[in-house]
Design a protein around this motif. Structure first.
Motif, PDB file in Angstrom:
ATOM      1  N   THR A 179      -1.087  46.792  56.996  1.00 20.16           N
ATOM      2  CA  THR A 179      -0.401  48.060  56.726  1.00 20.16           C
ATOM      3  C   THR A 179      -1.236  48.974  55.838  1.00 20.16           C
ATOM      4  OG1 THR A 179       0.790  47.049  54.894  1.00 20.16           O
ATOM      5  CG2 THR A 179       1.904  47.107  57.017  1.00 20.16           C
ATOM      6  N   LEU A 180      -2.031  48.398  54.929  1.00 19.24           N
ATOM      7  CA  LEU A 180      -2.901  49.238  54.111  1.00 19.24           C
ATOM      8  C   LEU A 180      -4.043  49.842  54.928  1.00 19.24           C
ATOM      9  CD1 LEU A 180      -3.158  47.216  50.792  1.00 19.24           C
ATOM     10  CD2 LEU A 180      -2.030  49.404  51.162  1.00 19.24           C
ATOM     11  N   GLN A 181      -4.543  49.107  55.907  1.00 20.43           N
ATOM     12  CA  GLN A 181      -5.627  49.621  56.734  1.00 20.43           C
ATOM     13  C   GLN A 181      -5.158  50.733  57.667  1.00 20.43           C
ATOM     14  OE1 GLN A 181      -7.252  46.260  58.740  1.00 20.43           O
ATOM     15  NE2 GLN A 181      -8.484  45.616  56.986  1.00 20.43           N
ATOM     16  N   LEU A 182      -3.899  50.649  58.105  1.00 21.67           N
ATOM     17  CA  LEU A 182      -3.386  51.674  59.011  1.00 21.67           C
ATOM     18  C   LEU A 182      -3.021  52.967  58.297  1.00 21.67           C
ATOM     19  CD1 LEU A 182      -1.084  49.711  61.462  1.00 21.67           C
ATOM     20  CD2 LEU A 182      -3.322  50.659  61.899  1.00 21.67           C
ATOM     21  N   ASN A 183      -2.798  52.905  56.991  1.00 21.64           N
ATOM     22  CA  ASN A 183      -2.370  54.067  56.204  1.00 21.64           C
ATOM     23  C   ASN A 183      -1.125  54.712  56.789  1.00 21.64           C
ATOM     24  OD1 ASN A 183      -4.392  53.847  54.292  1.00 21.64           O
ATOM     25  ND2 ASN A 183      -5.827  55.068  55.517  1.00 21.64           N
ATOM     26  N   SER A 184      -0.214  53.874  57.215  1.00 18.44           N
ATOM     27  CA  SER A 184       1.020  54.358  57.808  1.00 18.44           C
ATOM     28  C   SER A 184       2.201  53.878  56.983  1.00 18.44           C
ATOM     29  CB  SER A 184       1.148  53.831  59.241  1.00 18.44           C
ATOM     30  OG  SER A 184       2.388  54.205  59.774  1.00 18.44           O
ATOM     31  N   THR A 185       3.163  54.740  56.793  1.00 22.10           N
ATOM     32  CA  THR A 185       4.359  54.354  56.045  1.00 22.10           C
ATOM     33  C   THR A 185       5.413  53.721  56.937  1.00 22.10           C
ATOM     34  OG1 THR A 185       5.301  56.564  56.311  1.00 22.10           O
ATOM     35  CG2 THR A 185       3.988  56.143  54.317  1.00 22.10           C
ATOM     36  N   ASN A 186       5.183  53.718  58.241  1.00 19.96           N
ATOM     37  CA  ASN A 186       6.170  53.140  59.158  1.00 19.96           C
ATOM     38  C   ASN A 186       6.271  51.630  59.001  1.00 19.96           C
ATOM     39  OD1 ASN A 186       6.625  55.657  60.224  1.00 19.96           O
ATOM     40  ND2 ASN A 186       5.152  55.380  61.887  1.00 19.96           N
TER      41      ASN A 186
END
Length: 98
Positions: free
Chosen positions: A48-55
């Protein structure tokens, strides 16, 4: 495959192999399950940190909550088993003897 991915996938595989091959005590099986859940939690958090997405930001916390529920249920089973059978060895448990 990056070294980080290799590290967490090998940690998961080691926990799975420990669960499959060293099934002498219930406590060791629970520790292997917790190691697997910890490697999944860290891998999901890094993903989730690599995607930089809050979803997907709630997914690691949801996995951690399920891991805590699994650990508490496992410890309750360990205490109940050790009280009734006197040991936590998995060879002493028999499903037909309930």
């Amino acid at each position: 495959m990056t070294p980080v991915h290799f590290t967490f996938s090998s940690a998961f595989i080691l926990g799975l192999s420990g669960l499959a091959f060293h099934r002498t005590h219930l406590l060791s099986a629970l520790l292997c399950l917790e190691g697997m859940m910890l490697s999944l939690f860290i891998a999901l958090s890094l993903w989730t940190l690599q995607l930089n997405s809050t979803n997907f930001s709630a997914a690691p916390m949801l996995l951690l909550a399920f891991s805590a529920c699994e650990a508490s249920a496992g410890l309750a089973l360990l205490v109940a088993t050790s009280r009734t059978h006197g040991t936590d060895r998995l060879q002493s448990l028999n499903l037909l003897q309930c």
